[in-house]
Write a protein that holds these residues in place. Structure first.
Motif, mmCIF file in Angstrom:
data_model
loop_
_atom_site.group_PDB
_atom_site.id
_atom_site.type_symbol
_atom_site.label_atom_id
_atom_site.label_comp_id
_atom_site.label_asym_id
_atom_site.label_seq_id
_atom_site.Cartn_x
_atom_site.Cartn_y
_atom_site.Cartn_z
ATOM 1 N N PRO A 97 0.830 -1.212 0.000
ATOM 2 C CA PRO A 97 0.000 0.000 0.000
ATOM 3 C C PRO A 97 0.862 1.260 0.000
ATOM 4 O O PRO A 97 2.063 1.217 0.278
ATOM 5 C CB PRO A 97 -0.791 -0.134 1.312
ATOM 6 C CG PRO A 97 0.094 -0.959 2.199
ATOM 7 C CD PRO A 97 0.773 -1.932 1.284
ATOM 8 N N HIS A 128 1.429 -1.647 -8.073
ATOM 9 C CA HIS A 128 0.215 -2.029 -7.359
ATOM 10 C C HIS A 128 -0.546 -3.112 -8.136
ATOM 11 O O HIS A 128 -1.543 -3.644 -7.643
ATOM 12 C CB HIS A 128 -0.722 -0.825 -7.193
ATOM 13 C CG HIS A 128 -0.243 0.175 -6.187
ATOM 14 N ND1 HIS A 128 0.505 1.281 -6.530
ATOM 15 C CD2 HIS A 128 -0.399 0.236 -4.848
ATOM 16 C CE1 HIS A 128 0.779 1.986 -5.436
ATOM 17 N NE2 HIS A 128 0.234 1.368 -4.409
ATOM 18 N N GLY A 149 2.519 -5.371 2.282
ATOM 19 C CA GLY A 149 1.257 -5.245 3.004
ATOM 20 C C GLY A 149 0.899 -6.476 3.814
ATOM 21 O O GLY A 149 -0.118 -6.478 4.505
#
Length: 228
Positions: A43, A211, A227
């Motif tokens: 993140p 991402h 994460g």
């Protein structure tokens, strides 16, 4: 800290730990071999961009770093960015708008004493540099684009030109900061494959920050998810 074994040609992230203002961001211990791509996901705020900045030499002094980063057996920490021989592709191609497409590639080519020697020799060197740039453009489908204004290129064409500019600078490692995120779906897979193929052909260790799970899968290498 001693480097990992057998890291004379790869990118060694040797027990790297980043902190900022007392907050621990990430810990990573991995050797990226030549022709391998390590994908780091996580993140926002997990330290992905900070890791790239550390390797490239742009990390603010407010960060605390332990561990070491070694490339081809040499520690990068403390070296100026231009001495690290690390290439970066960003989300934006960042072509120089005041230069033509070909002139952007010439920026990537190392100067070979262009100001020395006879007038004839200097002219031959300049002609050879232009030929190298033109051949690089043609190899990624941009034949005849040397004199084009970068603003007239599509997003995919700009990314291809930026990739070739980077490769002409002969980096020893490649950092990818979500360079495919601004491309539409039709182009993304094509440019992604081109980037990984060229990096592998140049025997570069590659660190990809993304991402997008599809980017990670296309890289076909190990994945670290910050994460988790």
């Amino acid at each position: 800290m001693p480097p990992h074994a057998n890291t004379s040609s790869g990118l060694d992230l040797n027990a790297v730990h980043l902190q900022v203002e007392g907050k621990s961001l990430l810990t990573i211990d991995h050797v990226i071999a030549e022709q391998e791509t390590l994908t780091v996901m996580g993140p926002s705020g997990s330290g992905k961009s900070s890791l790239l900045n550390l390797i490239a030499g742009f990390l603010p002094t407010s960060f605390t770093v332990t561990g070491d980063v070694r490339l081809a057996g040499r520690s990068l920490l403390g070296l100026p960015p231009q001495a690290r021989h690390v290439g970066i592709l960003f989300q934006s191609p960042l072509l120089f708008p005041h230069l033509s497409v070909g002139e952007n590639l010439l920026v990537g080519l190392r100067s070979e004493a262009l100001a020395t020697g006879s007038w004839k020799l200097r002219r031959e060197r300049l002609a050879a540099r232009r030929t190298t740039a033109e051949q690089a453009l043609a190899s990624v489908g941009l034949d005849g684009f040397f004199g084009r204004d970068p603003a007239t290129l599509s997003g995919g064409q700009q990314t291809r030109a930026a990739l070739m500019r980077l490769l002409l600078s002969q980096p020893k490692a490649l950092l990818l900061d979500e360079p495919f995120s601004s491309l539409d779906t039709a182009l993304r897979g094509e440019i992604r494959s081109l980037t990984f193929e060229r990096a592998k052909a140049a025997s570069l260790p590659v660190l990809l920050v993304t991402h997008d799970l599809e980017d990670a899968e296309a890289a076909q290498g190990p994945v670290i998810d910050l994460g988790r």
